[in-house]
Design an enzyme around this catalytic site. Structure first.
Site, short mmCIF file in Angstrom:
data_model
loop_
_atom_site.label_atom_id
_atom_site.label_comp_id
_atom_site.label_asym_id
_atom_site.label_seq_id
_atom_site.Cartn_x
_atom_site.Cartn_y
_atom_site.Cartn_z
N LEU A 44 1.07 -0.91 0.28
CA LEU A 44 0.07 0.44 0.07
C LEU A 44 1.21 1.07 -0.38
O LEU A 44 2.21 1.52 -0.16
CB LEU A 44 -0.67 0.01 2.26
CG LEU A 44 -1.78 -1.35 1.39
CD1 LEU A 44 -2.69 -1.21 2.56
CD2 LEU A 44 -3.19 -1.38 0.19
N SER A 45 0.33 2.50 -0.60
CA SER A 45 1.02 3.43 0.09
C SER A 45 1.99 4.05 0.76
O SER A 45 3.22 3.63 0.77
CB SER A 45 0.26 5.20 -0.32
OG SER A 45 -0.63 5.18 -1.37
N GLU A 46 1.21 3.29 2.26
CA GLU A 46 2.57 4.04 3.23
C GLU A 46 1.47 2.40 4.72
O GLU A 46 -0.06 1.98 3.94
CB GLU A 46 1.98 4.97 4.21
CG GLU A 46 2.63 5.75 3.50
CD GLU A 46 2.34 6.56 2.81
OE1 GLU A 46 3.33 7.83 2.42
OE2 GLU A 46 0.57 7.31 2.74
N THR A 47 2.31 2.21 5.46
CA THR A 47 1.97 1.47 6.43
C THR A 47 2.70 1.21 7.26
O THR A 47 3.29 2.54 7.75
CB THR A 47 2.59 -0.16 6.47
OG1 THR A 47 1.89 -1.34 5.19
CG2 THR A 47 1.72 -1.31 7.55
N HIS A 76 -2.17 10.58 5.19
CA HIS A 76 -3.17 9.60 5.32
C HIS A 76 -2.75 8.79 7.00
O HIS A 76 -4.00 8.33 7.36
CB HIS A 76 -3.22 8.90 4.34
CG HIS A 76 -3.14 7.99 3.81
ND1 HIS A 76 -1.71 7.56 4.02
CD2 HIS A 76 -4.08 6.52 3.84
CE1 HIS A 76 -1.92 6.54 2.88
NE2 HIS A 76 -3.10 6.13 3.21
#
Length: 303
Positions: A44-47, A76
């Site tokens: 994902l874009s960030e974890t 986010h």
């Protein structure tokens, strides 16, 4: 070792929209290398990885990873993690609850106000830990257009010109003259590196005033191949820097100004970011980022 995790869709009030986020709990036993591997697995874009805070009065310390590297701050993950912790730790009373969640991030402590209501998607809002500042220069619009698959005449509108701003992460902000050009924009791998890589830019943020929804002030897209994110559905950190763009070009009077940014539509992930700017004595004093988030999945991670 088993670790619990949740996923959320952030900057949306509807599941399967917005920007997906993974949050891994009780991650104190993980090395940075293991965190990076897990972030790459979620893809994902960030974890986010939650660990014990340095200050026991704070809610949590968080480490934020893209598939490519760790970030000092991101929007986010801040909104989504705060909403998740408020839901797990602050039960509703008479159908509602307001909470303050303090997240220790590499950039510093970030205070997030969370509003929980039984009949609405949770909402969170935080003041940016650093105000945007100009950071570097960009090449001529012919090179920018080539890297984005656009024509030079499609770069810029009104008095807006390409700029770089940083607020913990550096983004290139590229004004585009309409939705049709925004929809055609794409990474041109052959020219991208020469246009953007030398400036240590985290991502490239395209924006236009033409919008799909009347409530929106700007339509945006964000490309970040250097972070392992070809395109991001909603980018709170870039919205912080974008406040510098709005302040620089739109001649805002003193007072509070709200701008809704729509993003993610080209990806089929409609997102909505509430950007608030407070201008005092002719200068940008506060930048605030807000949005909804909804939980989607939870499970156990084997590590």
């Amino acid at each position: 070792m088993q670790l619990r995790y949740h996923t959320l869709d952030v900057f949306t009030d509807t599941r399967f929209g917005g920007n997906p986020l993974a949050v891994v709990h009780d991650a104190d036993g993980l090395s940075p290398e293991a965190m990076q591997q897990i972030a790459r697995e979620f893809n994902l874009s960030e974890t986010v990885f939650i660990v014990k805070p340095s200050n026991p009065a704070h809610s949590a310390r968080v480490r934020i990873f893209t598939p490519g590297r760790e970030l000092p701050f991101a929007g986010h993950p801040t909104v989504g993690t705060a909403i998740l912790l408020a839901q797990l730790r602050a039960p509703l009373v008479n159908g509602e609850r307001d909470a303050i969640i303090v997240l220790e991030e590499a950039i510093g402590a970030v205070r997030v106000g969370v509003r929980l209501r039984a009949d609405a998607a949770p909402f969170a809002e935080f003041d940016a830990p650093k105000l945007p500042q100009k950071d570097g220069t960009l090449p001529a619009r012919e090179r920018l257009a080539g890297a984005l698959g656009l024509l030079p005449r499609e770069i810029g509108f009104e008095n807006h010109t390409p700029q770089c701003f940083t607020s913990g992460n550096t983004f290139a902000y590229i004004p585009v003259n309409g939705l049709e050009a925004m929809g055609r924009a794409a990474i041109n791998a052959g020219e991208w590196g020469s246009a953007f890589a030398p400036s240590q830019i985290s991502g490239v943020y395209l924006y236009t005033r033409q919008c799909l929804h009347k409530a929106s002030a700007f339509h945006a897209r964000m490309f970040a191949p250097a972070l392992g994110v070809p395109e991001d559905p909603a980018t709170g950190a870039a919205a912080v820097g974008f406040a510098g763009v709005v302040d620089a070009f739109d001649d805002l009077p003193d007072g509070l100004h709200k701008r809704v940014i729509e993003q993610g539509y080209e990806m089929g992930r409609p997102s909505s970011i509430v950007l608030t700017l407070i201008v005092e004595r002719g200068g940008l004093d506060t930048v605030r980022i807000g949005g909804n988030a909804v939980r989607v999945t939870e499970g156990t991670l084997e590590v």
